[in-house]
Design a protein around this motif. Structure first.
Motif, short mmCIF file in Angstrom:
data_model
loop_
_atom_site.label_atom_id
_atom_site.label_comp_id
_atom_site.label_asym_id
_atom_site.label_seq_id
_atom_site.Cartn_x
_atom_site.Cartn_y
_atom_site.Cartn_z
N PHE A 166 0.83 -1.20 0.00
CA PHE A 166 0.00 0.00 0.00
C PHE A 166 0.87 1.26 0.00
N ALA A 167 1.91 1.28 0.83
CA ALA A 167 2.79 2.45 0.90
C ALA A 167 3.46 2.71 -0.44
N TYR A 168 3.93 1.64 -1.06
CA TYR A 168 4.61 1.81 -2.35
C TYR A 168 3.66 2.35 -3.41
N GLN A 169 2.46 1.80 -3.50
CA GLN A 169 1.52 2.25 -4.52
C GLN A 169 1.09 3.69 -4.28
N CYS A 170 0.93 4.08 -3.02
CA CYS A 170 0.61 5.48 -2.71
C CYS A 170 1.75 6.40 -3.14
N LEU A 171 2.99 5.96 -2.92
CA LEU A 171 4.14 6.76 -3.28
C LEU A 171 4.20 7.00 -4.78
N VAL A 172 4.02 5.94 -5.55
CA VAL A 172 4.07 6.06 -7.01
C VAL A 172 2.88 6.86 -7.53
N ARG A 173 1.69 6.58 -6.99
CA ARG A 173 0.49 7.29 -7.44
C ARG A 173 0.60 8.79 -7.15
N SER A 174 1.11 9.16 -5.98
CA SER A 174 1.22 10.57 -5.63
C SER A 174 2.20 11.29 -6.55
N LYS A 175 3.30 10.62 -6.89
CA LYS A 175 4.28 11.24 -7.78
C LYS A 175 3.67 11.53 -9.14
#
Length: 915
Positions: free
Chosen positions: A347-356
């Motif tokens: 979840f953290a990784y996908q949020c990081l990529v999505r936010s970028k």
């Protein structure tokens, strides 16, 4: 039906109780709202939005407050229970009408029967006519009664739909605030609280459903108090009438659980031993938000958080809450999950990529700097206590050391990275994900925890793969391309080169954003012009003179703006349909792209700086135009000295902000004059860079390729003259080095706002005085926007101050200037604050047209001066080291020196376990 009526009465009394509570707390609310404002001391990650609404209550002696109350009461949306009350009153009126009709029919039938029996033996024509009349009256009466009953039935159904809708929305809000298990416990829990007077509500009725969620109306929002106890069955002799006037508001609210003792029932809370908590903070958000309007701030937050919620729903992550710009979620509750650490890592990784990706995409909508935002994420695993903290605005909360440690993991992390604790790392290793982890080189000193060993998380890493870092430059770079320096040179650049080959990704986003801003204002110009009759001779656009005389000689003392026109002002707030202006958008895009090409690749006076000035000018115009503090358009027109009523002035200001530094060489005017540069000779050594930019931008606009664009901007000679004068005055106002120019500008302000004059009596004198003030304010908007980075968050000021120093250092290193900028940079900034910036910010507040923005800018500039006095010498030393070690094109713009992890842009590119 009786159950429904009791439900409506109960809702009515709740609404009355809430209104009574609001009136009792009115004074406190007024003081709280009046004191609201942006907190300049907010730390990184704490978003704060200025709330400058002042509420005046009718019981005050201030006469000014009275119309404000009336306006607010008339304009505020109806509360849900006010809608129910309105429909209920209509139903009651219809009920009484039906009763009156029935009574009338009975009287009519009785009279008819008496008359018929009394005169049964008389068969003359008069009696027959009377019988016909009575029969007709009875028939019409029954027909009216039938129609009234049908309307009554319709209104009852309508009222019932509103009640059910409110209950449905309340349930939906509760569903979003609490986990399903907790929600069910709250709904099923009963409380036995002895009360002096109990209210009876039939079980299963609408009132019973509503009381379970205890919906309270506050403004436009629905606040749920799920802790309120459900009403029990009827208690015989204790049952009282809901409309008993002796029942106090406090007793009624206590019956619904609002004043009930929190200790009277068992709290809803549990211990969850195996969870992973995440904190995700938007690094740079506080500084970024200081440059934006509140709607733009919430556009970003809503877009990001909505996407995070979608990812959470897909990965079975429970969102706890958002605190400012920080997002908090948890795995392992309410349903236990053995792989809670792995799921949270994904979840953290996908949020990081999505936010970028989203920040990059939103830069075209929200302006420069948006793509530089990034998430700073922290994870920690352990036991938490979770439950409903009851009371006003009850929420589901997490408590415990695990929450605190997860917050420390986020605050000590770095932008663009995921930091996990030793506990989370151990769980990931147990799950076979050790290759996702890389130990952090240094120990982390966490507040209240001491030194901790932490790890960087990268779920995209395969077994045996080494991580790598990349540095990202925040200065937009033009792909190697010989930029044109004049409007004639730009003719040799094809449209394909402008759109496809000249710019990198970030510069392309900045061009798109500038086009949208210009199109927004130009669409209003076109919309208002199409709805009114233009006066004056038309411009022959095909034969316009492409050059300007010396701009410094054409600066006007007073620019004449249009007087107030009621017909024109009616369309000012109409949102134009930009979808019909695709050709205009294409022309603007070509023009802005050409302007971007003519900006030189210098650290400060570049296209990104022009975009930042445009952003700040647009923000001030938005604050000026969208003010709701005035009763009429005419009052707003007078208070803003006519600026709010002239869309052409708005377009001219943002147009000037875009071109004001075109072809700036990175050298000050004094050095250009000293070197006898050709541009200095051409403009007679006066405001050299400003005149050069004005002429280049104007000559480009006069090119034949942009004839269609000019027709959209102005059509009559009066409009052309006003637009040209606005552009000249605005750009020439950005010269802050020429003492003579500054002296004239200060004198103009004195005449407009401070010099005592005789009262204007004639309409011409009044209009002249208003135009004089409008001219001073327009020039001031450009001055403030040009140095707005000094009146924003400390990080914004530091960023642009470093770039300006870099530009001066490069000129010194190349031998173009003789003075070392580091020798006097610290003291020079203090003098700049005292002599120029602080007086400018005070003028912004003095003119009185920008509302809270004036106070906001003054607050920021004073705070930045204090910060510079305390940290400026250290900042200068840091800038000296950076300039010596890095080239401007290779340095990161991060002040904490952090490097971003080079994650894949594909949020699905990670190891998922097979089903």
């Amino acid at each position: 039906m009786e159950h429904h009526m009791e439900a409506i009465r109960r809702l009515q009394m709740q609404a009355m109780a809430v209104e009574q509570t609001e009136m009792e707390n009115g004074g406190l609310e007024q003081s709280t709202r009046s004191a609201g404002g942006h907190d300049p001391d907010a730390t990184e990650g704490e978003g704060s939005i200025a709330d400058n609404t002042s509420v005046h209550f009718g019981d005050h002696d201030d006469d000014i407050g009275a119309p404000v109350v009336a306006r607010e009461e008339s304009n505020r949306p109806k509360k849900p229970f006010e809608l129910v009350e309105k429909e209920t009153n209509t139903v009651l009126c219809l009920r009484y009408m039906i009763l009156l009709l029935i009574l009338f029919m009975c009287c009519l039938l009785g009279y008819g029967t008496f008359a018929f029996v009394g005169k049964a033996e008389e068969n003359d024509d008069g009696n027959q006519s009377l019988n016909v009349i009575l029969t007709s009256c009875v028939a019409v009466g029954f027909l009216v009664l039938l129609c009234t009953f049908l309307v009554y039935d319709f209104m009852v159904e309508k009222r019932q739909d509103i009640v059910v809708s409110i209950a449905t929305k309340s349930t939906a809000i509760v569903d979003g605030l609490f986990p399903a298990q907790v929600r069910d416990r709250m709904m099923n829990e009963t409380h036995e609280i002895p009360k002096p007077d109990a209210l009876s509500v039939p079980a299963g009725s609408v009132a019973d459903l509503t009381s379970q969620a205890d919906v309270l109306s506050t403004g436009n929002a629905l606040i749920i108090d799920p802790s309120a106890p459900k009403n029990q069955s009827t208690r015989g002799s204790e049952t009282t009438d809901l409309q008993d006037k002796n029942l106090s508001v406090k007793q009624f609210l206590a019956e619904n659980g609002i004043f009930s003792d929190a200790q009277s029932s068992q709290p809803i809370a549990d211990l969850f031993p195996n969870t992973t908590v995440i904190f995700a903070d938007i690094a740079g958000f506080t500084a970024w938000s200081s440059q934006r309007d509140p709607p733009q701030v919430f556009t970003l937050l809503e877009s990001l958080y909505r996407s995070f919620d979608e990812i959470a729903a897909k990965l079975k992550v429970f969102k706890v809450e958002t605190i400012g710009d920080s997002y908090m979620a948890v795995t392992g509750l309410p349903v236990p999950d053995e792989n809670h650490a792995v799921h949270m890592a994904r979840f953290a990784y996908q949020c990081l990529v999505r936010s970028k990706k989203m920040c990059s995409d939103l830069e075209a909508l929200l302006g420069p700097g948006t793509s530089e935002l990034g998430l700073r994420i922290g994870l920690h695993s352990g036991a938490v206590t979770a439950g409903v903290l009851r009371g006003e605005k009850s929420r589901f909360q997490l408590f415990g050391d695990t929450v605190n440690t997860a917050s420390r993991m986020e605050s000590t992390g770095k932008k663009g990275r995921i930091q996990v604790s030793q506990e989370t790392a151990d769980l990931l290793r147990t799950s076979g994900k050790a290759h996702w982890l890389r130990p952090r080189e240094e120990l982390v000193n966490a507040k209240g925890k001491g030194e901790l060993k932490t790890f960087w998380l990268d779920p995209t890493r395969k077994r045996g793969q080494k991580s790598h870092k990349t540095h990202h430059s925040t200065v937009p770079k033009v792909v190697p391309f010989t930029p044109p320096r004049t409007a004639n040179d730009i003719k040799s650049v094809t449209k394909e080169e402008l759109t496809n080959h000249a710019f990198d990704e970030k510069s392309t986003r900045l061009i798109d954003w500038n086009v949208d801003v210009l199109l927004h204002h130009l669409a209003r110009v076109i919309s208002c012009r199409d709805r009114t009759v233009s006066t004056g001779s038309l411009v022959n656009h095909s034969s316009e003179v492409p050059t300007l005389p010396a701009a410094i000689d054409d600066v006007a003392e007073i620019i004449t703006l249009p007087p107030f026109d009621p017909e024109y002002s009616r369309f000012r707030r109409v949102r134009p349909d930009v979808s019909t202006l695709q050709q205009t958008r294409a022309d603007l895009h070509e023009f802005v792209s050409a302007i971007a090409l003519m900006y030189r690749d210098v650290p400060f006076h570049n296209f990104e700086h022009a975009s930042h000035v445009t952003l700040c000018a647009n923000k001030l115009l938005t604050r000026l135009v969208n003010s709701d503090e005035y009763d009429s358009e005419e009052e707003l027109h007078n208070v803003t000295y006519g600026i709010s009523s002239d869309p052409l002035a708005h377009f001219a200001i943002v147009f000037s902000a875009l071109i004001h530094d075109v072809d700036h060489t990175g050298l000050p005017n004094a050095q250009l004059v000293k070197d006898k540069a050709p541009v200095a000779v051409r403009f007679k050594e006066k405001s050299v860079a400003e005149q050069n930019s004005t002429h280049i931008g104007w000559e480009l606009l006069m090119d034949k390729r942009f004839e269609r664009l000019r027709k959209c901007i102005y059509q009559t000679n009066v409009e052309r003259k006003r637009f040209r004068q606005l552009v000249i005055n605005s750009i020439m106002a950005t010269d802050i080095a020429d003492r003579k120019v500054i002296s004239k500008r200060n004198l103009k302000w004195e005449r407009a706002f401070r010099k005592p004059t005789k009262p204007e009596t004639s309409p011409m004198q009044i209009q002249e005085a208003m135009n004089r003030k409008a001219t001073a304010v327009i020039e001031h908007i450009m001055q403030v926007s040009d140095v707005a980075h000094t009146m924003q968050h400390w990080h914004i000021y530091r960023r642009w101050n470093e770039r300006l120093y870099q530009e001066m250092f490069n000129a010194f290193a190349e031998g173009k200037i003789t003075g070392d900028p580091s020798k006097n940079w610290y003291l020079g900034e203090i003098g700049f604050f005292d002599q120029y910036l602080i007086p400018m910010a005070n003028k912004l507040k003095e003119c009185g047209v920008f509302g809270a923005s004036g106070h906001e800018y003054v607050s920021y500039v004073l705070k930045n001066k204090m910060e510079w006095e305390a940290k400026g010498q250290q900042a200068v030393q840091e800038m000296i080291v950076l300039c010596q070690e890095y080239d401007a094109s290779e340095r990161s713009d991060d002040f904490d020196g952090s490097d971003e992890e080079s994650y894949s842009s594909d949020e699905e590119d990670m190891e998922f376990e097979s089903a």
